[in-house]
Design an enzyme around this catalytic site. Sequence first.
Site, PDB file in Angstrom:
ATOM      1  CG  ASP A 138      -1.986   1.066   1.131  1.00 48.49           C
ATOM      2  OD1 ASP A 138      -2.556   1.246   0.051  1.00 48.49           O
ATOM      3  OD2 ASP A 138      -2.256   1.721   2.153  1.00 48.49           O
ATOM      4  CG  HIS A 145      -4.312  10.895   2.340  1.00 51.53           C
ATOM      5  ND1 HIS A 145      -5.344  10.827   3.236  1.00 51.53           N
ATOM      6  CD2 HIS A 145      -3.422   9.923   2.719  1.00 51.53           C
ATOM      7  CE1 HIS A 145      -5.114   9.865   4.123  1.00 51.53           C
ATOM      8  NE2 HIS A 145      -3.956   9.308   3.826  1.00 51.53           N
ATOM      9  CD  GLU A 212      -5.978   4.559   4.399  1.00 47.05           C
ATOM     10  OE1 GLU A 212      -5.346   3.842   3.589  1.00 47.05           O
ATOM     11  OE2 GLU A 212      -5.437   5.140   5.356  1.00 47.05           O
ATOM     12  CD  GLU A 214      -5.391   2.747  -0.457  1.00 49.93           C
ATOM     13  OE1 GLU A 214      -4.600   2.141  -1.211  1.00 49.93           O
ATOM     14  OE2 GLU A 214      -5.267   2.793   0.776  1.00 49.93           O
ATOM     15  CG  ASP A 246      -5.583  -0.607   3.038  1.00 49.89           C
ATOM     16  OD1 ASP A 246      -5.841  -1.789   3.313  1.00 49.89           O
ATOM     17  OD2 ASP A 246      -4.485  -0.085   3.279  1.00 49.89           O
ATOM     18  NE  ARG A 250      -7.713   6.530   9.351  1.00 54.93           N
ATOM     19  CZ  ARG A 250      -6.981   6.543   8.245  1.00 54.93           C
ATOM     20  NH1 ARG A 250      -5.685   6.308   8.309  1.00 54.93           N
ATOM     21  NH2 ARG A 250      -7.539   6.768   7.075  1.00 54.93           N
ATOM     22  CD  GLN A 253      -2.407   3.704  10.593  1.00 55.81           C
ATOM     23  OE1 GLN A 253      -3.571   3.538  10.250  1.00 55.81           O
ATOM     24  NE2 GLN A 253      -1.517   4.284   9.823  1.00 55.81           N
ATOM     25  CE  LYS A 266      -3.835   1.130   6.103  1.00 51.86           C
ATOM     26  NZ  LYS A 266      -4.805   2.008   5.452  1.00 51.86           N
ATOM     27  CB  THR A 270      -7.245  -4.845   1.811  1.00 51.95           C
ATOM     28  OG1 THR A 270      -6.329  -4.392   2.808  1.00 51.95           O
ATOM     29  CG2 THR A 270      -7.143  -3.947   0.589  1.00 51.95           C
ATOM     30  CD  GLU A 375      -7.634  12.811   3.796  1.00 47.23           C
ATOM     31  OE1 GLU A 375      -7.183  13.703   3.045  1.00 47.23           O
ATOM     32  OE2 GLU A 375      -7.864  11.650   3.418  1.00 47.23           O
TER      33      GLU A 375
END
Length: 426
Positions: A138, A145, A212, A214, A246, A250, A253, A266, A270, A375
């Site tokens: 990844d 971002h 996420e 992607e 993904d 948070r 992590q 993470k 996925t 975000e």
Amino acid sequence: MPPFEVPEGDPFGPHNLPYGVFSLPSGGAGAPGDDGSDSDGSGSGSGGSERRIGVRLGDHVLDAGAAARALGSPYAALLAQPTLNPLLAAGRTAWSDVRRALTAWVTVPSHRETIEPLFHPLSAVTLHLPFEVADYVDFYASENHARNVGKIFRPDAADSLTPNWKHLPIGYHGRSGTVVVSGTDVVRPSGQRKGPADPAPVFGPSVRLDIEAEVGFVVGVPSALGTPVALADFREHVFGLCLLNDWSARDIQAWEYVPLGPFLGKSFATSVSAWITPLEALDAARVAPPERTHPLLPYLDDATGADGPGGYDLRISVAVNGHVVSEPPFSTMYWTAAQQLAQMTVNGASLRTGDLYGSGTVSGAEPGQRGSLLELTWNGQEPLELPDGKRAFLEDGDVVTLSAWAPGPDGTRVGLGDVTGRVVTG
């Protein structure tokens, strides 16, 4: 509606023809999920028949292996497989030949009588993970971002980007065994977490579960150990792309990632689309990446554009419980897929058929173009207003769907297969 009568403007017309793997219900009846994908992640369906390669046309799936046999194609054995991996490994000449043949099979009237019985309604099949994932990487390739994340977690820093960001595509290795097909439930992960004011870490379910948005790139042709892959060889190795979510915990992590980076936060899931769009279907969507602000080392320098522009104009949409919350533009990605492939292999690391690498979160410059809840809610400080209530991060039962399209030839649109996942209690 007969399979050949695709409505004008359908993003899955004969100009697209993405590949997947499907099975039919035993006895001609079954109960696939809403999008026809596996719901348990096992890829086995419920009492289904053998898996076979399919090509999507509108809201139907063509049994590619059966069509190839019926029409005497030299690629019949390659297409009569339960996974895309043999086709991925066959290389660019085979990819082009097969795509050219498929286009003729679904557009030339003389073929219709032969292949019409080989179509199945999309709603009547079960879709599976279309290829066996080898390795998973990844990246972190969106400047918007990266700057947003920098401002959130390092608000007093002189530069929201880390010093290396404009010099190389940053990435990490994930877990290929937790890549799942669209429609698979995502179990809320548990792990250690510790807030800044907490005296000690605690163990439990993540309370800051995120997504996420992607794009994933699927490697076909392997490379030799010790031999880097040059920018110009990107299309010799990469077969196609798909949407990718993904999922990220948070809070887990944040506690674990210093100094080595993402791990349990993470690696639990996925999600990828059940449909892989070949690169050739996206030739009309190729665009130049954003202007480079720092000189690049030769192995990453794409200024000459010898193989054409390296970016892709993909228009992504993110929906939570059916409500669109963001529309990230992939054309703004600073690092291209070719540069990411070059970075993955510059130290001599080899590619394997079925390798998957994610672009990293796709975020645009505007607030409504951010590809993660981190975000969109500014780390939970500005919750989203949804029809069913506020969201800082995901709650159990929430369903996230990524969809996308790209400009196609002659004003058409090329649709990418959706990626859907529902959060369930761990």
